[in-house]
Design a protein around this motif. Structure first.
Motif, PDB file in Angstrom:
ATOM      1  N   ASP A 184       0.836  -1.199   0.000  1.00 34.59           N
ATOM      2  CA  ASP A 184       0.000   0.000   0.000  1.00 34.59           C
ATOM      3  C   ASP A 184       0.874   1.254   0.000  1.00 34.59           C
ATOM      4  O   ASP A 184       1.921   1.300   0.645  1.00 34.59           O
ATOM      5  CB  ASP A 184      -0.907   0.018   1.234  1.00 34.59           C
ATOM      6  N   LEU A 214      -1.253   2.073  -4.679  1.00 38.74           N
ATOM      7  CA  LEU A 214      -0.568   0.793  -4.546  1.00 38.74           C
ATOM      8  C   LEU A 214       0.775   0.882  -5.267  1.00 38.74           C
ATOM      9  O   LEU A 214       0.863   1.426  -6.365  1.00 38.74           O
ATOM     10  CB  LEU A 214      -1.418  -0.328  -5.165  1.00 38.74           C
ATOM     11  N   ARG A 218      -5.713  -6.419  -3.519  1.00 43.01           N
ATOM     12  CA  ARG A 218      -6.042  -5.029  -3.828  1.00 43.01           C
ATOM     13  C   ARG A 218      -6.145  -4.794  -5.330  1.00 43.01           C
ATOM     14  O   ARG A 218      -6.954  -3.981  -5.779  1.00 43.01           O
ATOM     15  CB  ARG A 218      -5.018  -4.078  -3.212  1.00 43.01           C
ATOM     16  N   SER A 255      -9.546  -6.115  -6.334  1.00 45.24           N
ATOM     17  CA  SER A 255     -10.702  -5.357  -5.846  1.00 45.24           C
ATOM     18  C   SER A 255     -10.717  -3.910  -6.329  1.00 45.24           C
ATOM     19  O   SER A 255     -11.777  -3.373  -6.677  1.00 45.24           O
ATOM     20  CB  SER A 255     -10.738  -5.387  -4.318  1.00 45.24           C
ATOM     21  N   ASP A 256      -9.547  -3.258  -6.345  1.00 43.88           N
ATOM     22  CA  ASP A 256      -9.491  -1.821  -6.643  1.00 43.88           C
ATOM     23  C   ASP A 256      -9.037  -1.494  -8.064  1.00 43.88           C
ATOM     24  O   ASP A 256      -9.346  -0.409  -8.570  1.00 43.88           O
ATOM     25  CB  ASP A 256      -8.533  -1.119  -5.666  1.00 43.88           C
TER      26      ASP A 256
END
Length: 328
Positions: free
Chosen positions: A60, A66, A82, A85-86
């Motif tokens: 992160d 990221l 991540r 999902s992102d």
């Protein structure tokens, strides 16, 4: 394959110092470089293994984004929670790009630096300004089915072959670069690759003694993320046309539209004018056609690849229609 020396870099400083040699090249996964060495397209006198240089983490970032290390494998990136999902457009692009075996070896930095698969570049018996400046571009009047229709020059009409960088362009990612003297710089991925112009052998902005250390993604944004890749067969193949899209709808109009295109140019193609046209407008077939008109206003085919121009139009129309429907 010609003989070469092998050396292992154990730190970032070692990596930058060793690749600064005139006859040295860095190797990580080697999924592109080894093929080029077998064909004698690349003939380095020294290979510098950078796999132990220590930048494979995915972590992160302080701004909510990221950071993906340059040595993170494509598999590690595509399956990271991540990313899934992102930044799903990135995961989808990577999964569309190669087999599991290749993804297990290919790295973030290597993927960005992969070279064209143009027949004339890959065949040392053929003319290619990218491989041998001044020899000519055999593709212009030759086999050009996979070749560019945007941003070409009289020196080169090759395409950038990757999928990952197309998604990174839509996401407005940044490439982190370190040099042999310890300096660091950041380059937007949209500016990392070069158009051919009069120097088709220069494919990106890396200078001698520089290595990619990471790619950073900004904080995630709202909207639907899509990656569509049109190819000749359903199994793994290079894109004829690909589109990475992030589209957000709000109150019946398009509030965000970030799009990047693969298979059309010497680099992932991003045109801010398309976003400016789409954002704030109500979706319609006429709007999608207007976006395609902007994208393709300077497009030029070379015979065998003329079909790419109407194909890009239809693909853009389909992607926008799907994104708007999914975002509604």
């Amino acid at each position: 394959m010609r003989p070469f020396q092998y050396e292992r870099a154990r730190t970032l400083g070692d990596a930058a110092r060793l690749v600064a040699g005139a006859d040295a090249m860095a190797i990580a996964g080697g999924s592109n470089l080894l093929d080029l060495m077998k064909l004698q397209v690349e003939t380095p006198g020294e290979l510098v293994d950078i796999n132990r240089a220590g930048f494979a983490e995915i972590e992160d970032a302080d701004d909510g984004g990221l950071r993906i290390g340059a040595l993170a494998t494509n598999t590690a990136t595509a399956v990271h929670p991540r990313v899934r999902s992102d930044y799903p457009v990135l995961a989808r692009a990577i999964l569309a790009g190669a087999t599991q075996q290749l993804r297990n070896k290919a790295t973030t930095g290597g993927n960005l630096c992969q070279r064209t698969r143009c027949f004339y570049f890959m065949n040392i018996d053929q003319p290619c300004n990218k491989r041998e400046p001044g020899s000519g571009c055999g593709a212009i009047d030759g086999v050009a089915k996979l070749h560019a229709v945007l941003g070409t020059s009289d020196e080169c009409i090759a395409t950038y072959p990757g999928d990952m960088a197309v998604a990174l362009s839509a996401l407005d990612a940044t490439v982190q670069i370190a040099s042999v003297d310890g300096a660091e710089r950041s380059v937007p991925v949209r500016d990392f690759h070069c158009l051919p112009g009069d120097t088709p052998w220069r494919e990106n902005v890396l200078e001698d003694g520089e290595v990619i250390t990471a790619v950073t993604l900004p904080a995630p944004v709202a909207g639907v993320q899509l990656y569509r890749k049109v190819r000749e067969r359903s199994s793994y193949a290079f894109a004829l046309v690909s589109i990475a899209a992030i589209v957000e709808m709000r109150d019946g109009v398009i509030a965000r539209a970030d799009l990047s295109f693969g298979g059309l140019a010497h680099k992932p193609w991003h045109d801010l004018r398309i976003s400016d046209l789409l954002e704030g407008a109500a979706p319609s077939a006429q709007l999608y056609d207007a976006a395609a008109d902007l994208l393709l206003e300077d497009a030029r085919g070379y015979g065998e690849n003329d079909f790419k121009i109407p194909l890009a139009r239809r693909t853009l129309h389909a992607v926008l229609a799907q994104a708007v429907e999914d975002a509604a």
